[in-house]
Design a protein around this motif. Structure first.
Motif, PDB file in Angstrom:
ATOM      1  N   TRP A 227      37.500  48.066  56.306  1.00 52.43           N
ATOM      2  CA  TRP A 227      37.298  46.746  56.892  1.00 52.43           C
ATOM      3  C   TRP A 227      36.163  46.040  56.158  1.00 52.43           C
ATOM      4  O   TRP A 227      35.219  46.684  55.679  1.00 52.43           O
TER       5      TRP A 227
ATOM      6  N   MET B  49      37.739  43.945  64.973  1.00 50.00           N
ATOM      7  CA  MET B  49      37.107  43.064  63.984  1.00 50.00           C
ATOM      8  C   MET B  49      37.491  41.606  64.231  1.00 50.00           C
ATOM      9  O   MET B  49      36.638  40.704  64.158  1.00 50.00           O
TER      10      MET B  49
ATOM     11  N   LEU C 269      29.935  40.408  61.536  1.00 48.41           N
ATOM     12  CA  LEU C 269      31.038  41.183  60.977  1.00 48.41           C
ATOM     13  C   LEU C 269      30.565  42.245  59.995  1.00 48.41           C
ATOM     14  O   LEU C 269      31.239  43.259  59.804  1.00 48.41           O
TER      15      LEU C 269
END
Length: 596
Positions: free
Chosen positions: A315, A351, A361
């Motif tokens: 991610w 997310m 983030l």
């Protein structure tokens, strides 16, 4: 089936683009549309439907965690109606040349409390393609390739070039999700692939019709009249030997999946490179199965070399993610493929939730990538050393006991209680518990592999109920149905960890007595026992020669639980030798044990 063709696509901008319309991509689209209905989701897949019902993909068998994920995205009624309730995992370690009823059988005797399913992937993905459009409002393009991806940074949108025949079109998106399977477009382009230390290969095929393992020995009444005999075919059945196992998985289409998995060493990829070689391998190692399969038509074949890998990260704060096999892959033994789809898809949804909420983030991407890497690594460790255990009946029985307990106590609870949504110190507290589970699990895998390597044994035609009723395994399995707060879940995991410490100590003592004085030093060296952060009970070692009521009174609840489930072990080592060799681990009071 598509809502749009590339030519008639009404928009070129989307909130989320998912490249790949396999199981990971389709379930993620459904999950995101249900969790965030205001977001536009486009799925692009190069295969044009409908897929053949017996389409040939990995992941036909699910277990508790992955099944819970599928149910939470609204698929329970569909799965019950269109697929097969799985009758657990069933293992037959060693004795491939023997009739099936003369081998050890490890598996459930009763219907599992928490359900899982045997999935016919072609049927499932065809239905999901329809459902995400008709029920969930996603946009699905089939027969369309993603030719080029330009990832945005610093808040910029991602751009991708799509093509279908001679038609091309550029789209942009806030989020780009790679669900392209083993093509792994982003993982390869960004050089995110990492090794796992586990080398294994697989060749598999489907045959027309049902292969019912109970029919392998029709004349043995003990085998055919067991209470669970009529349900064996619904299990994922594993025929096992040194460094290999062969699966038998039923499909709702009425066909059966057959696959051979080989560890290297001792077996090379050449053993399963082609259909002919895979069948020859089965003929050599599982001749009884080979004879049965001679009467079945083979429908297809696929092979994968060195299937296991980890990733550097999955991610990014730049709003991209890897899911399914586009990320990591572990091993198919315990059917964890859908589990890791659940983890990766749910981490991705977390997310996107954090993005919508304006949260940091960078922090979330770092935390979730670390959690995923740890889960993949910890799971892979279960298989890396297992080659000799697969051919050793009692070592495999012990392995299944531990692997079930740790799986139901940590990874399942971590996912089902949504602890991945925690951040900062709260997530760290959970992670520390998980790290100790992994450490203990590695102790078990090393001890069992060393035992199986040093002292091979043949099966004796017995049955090992797994999970056994009553047992701590049944308790751990039933507790998967509970809904807990994060604090309650952490407390539960810690309480299970106390039991885990004692289970691993008991396994160490049992195996130490099993190997015999002559092999004790070699076992300690091969298992690296001197490096273990573990404490063994002096009182438990003293109780080894006891019998009957005196023994029962001397054993703790956990020690009795293992003995009920696994049977009493053999006392081939002397108490004096065990005490002398393991003196550095022995304590008089296990209550003084401190977990570091």
């Amino acid at each position: 089936m598509s809502q749009h063709s590339l030519e008639t696509l009404s928009s070129s901008s989307f909130d989320i683009v998912i490249a790949g319309g396999g199981l990971a991509g389709l379930t993620l689209a459904r999950q995101l549309r249900r969790a965030h209905p205001s977001l536009s989701v486009l799925i692009v897949d190069r295969e044009k439907g409908p897929l053949p019902e017996a389409t040939h993909k990995v992941g036909e068998s699910s277990v508790e965690l992955g099944s819970r994920y599928l149910e939470t995205i609204g698929l329970r009624d569909y799965l019950v109606k269109n697929h097969i309730f799985k009758f657990g995992l069933r293992f037959f370690p060693g004795g491939g040349e023997l009739p099936i009823h003369e081998r050890m059988e490890i598996g459930p005797a009763q219907e599992p409390i928490v359900p899982s399913y045997q999935l016919d992937r072609g049927r499932f993905e065809n239905d999901l393609r329809r459902m995400i459009v008709e029920e969930d409002g996603a946009v699905f393009l089939e027969g369309v390739k993603v030719e080029n991806i330009e990832l945005g940074t610093g808040g910029e949108r991602h751009r991708a070039l799509l093509s279908s025949g001679e038609m091309e079109r550029e789209i942009d998106a806030r989020w780009f999700i790679d669900a392209t399977g083993r093509s792994a477009v982003l993982r390869r382009d960004l050089k995110l692939t990492r090794g796992s230390g586990h080398t294994a290969h697989s060749g598999w095929f489907r045959v027309k019709g049902r292969v019912d393992i109970t029919a392998f020995s029709p004349n043995d009444k003990r085998w055919t009249e067991a209470a669970w005999a009529e349900h064996r075919w619904r299990s994922t059945n594993h025929l096992m030997g040194n460094g290999y196992w062969v699966w038998i998985i039923p499909l709702s289409s009425g066909n059966t999946s057959i696959g051979a998995v080989v560890h290297e060493p001792p077996h090379s990829f050449d053993k399963v490179r082609t259909l002919e070689r895979t069948r020859a391998f089965i003929q050599e190692h599982e001749p009884r199965l080979y004879e049965i399969l001679e009467g079945y038509e083979v429908l297809d074949f696929r092979t994968v070399k060195s299937y296991a890998n980890n990733i550097a990260r999955g991610w990014s704060a730049d709003r991209w993610a890897l899911v399914g096999e586009a990320g990591a892959f572990v091993d198919p033994l315990y059917s964890p493929g859908t589990d890791f789809i659940a983890f990766a898809n749910s981490f991705t949804e977390e997310m996107i939730r954090a993005d919508l909420a304006g949260e940091d983030l960078e922090v979330r991407a770092r935390e979730l990538s670390m959690q995923y890497r740890s889960l993949v690594s910890g799971s892979t460790d279960i298989y890396r050393r297992a080659a000799p255990v697969y051919g050793h009946p009692r070592a495999m029985h012990m392995k299944v006991y531990w692997d079930n307990f740790s799986y139901w106590s940590y990874p399942c609870q971590f996912y089902m209680q949504e602890l991945y949504r925690l951040t900062g110190e709260k997530l760290t507290a959970v992670s520390l518990v998980g790290q100790r589970y992994v450490e203990l699990s590695n102790y078990v895998q090393k001890m069992l592999a060393a035992w199986a390597s040093l002292k091979q044994e043949r099966p004796k035609g017995s049955f090992g109920g797994m999970p056994h009723f009553p047992s701590v395994l049944i308790d751990a399995h039933m507790n998967l149905r509970n809904e807990l707060s994060p604090d309650e879940a952490l407390e539960y995991m810690r309480s299970q960890l106390v039991l885990a410490e004692e289970i691993v100590s008991e396994i160490a003592i049992r195996v130490a007595f099993e190997v015999g004085d002559a092999l004790l030093d070699a076992w300690i060296e091969q298992s690296e026992l001197k490096t273990f952060n573990l404490r063994l009970s002096s009182a438990r070692i003293a109780s080894e020669p006891l019998r009957g009521l005196a023994r029962r009174r001397a054993l703790s609840e956990i020690e009795r639980d293992l003995e009920r489930t696994l049977g009493r072990g053999e006392s081939n080592s002397s108490e004096g030798a065990v005490r002398e060799r393991l003196a550095h681990l022995i304590v008089d009071d296990l209550g003084a044990r401190v977990v570091q």
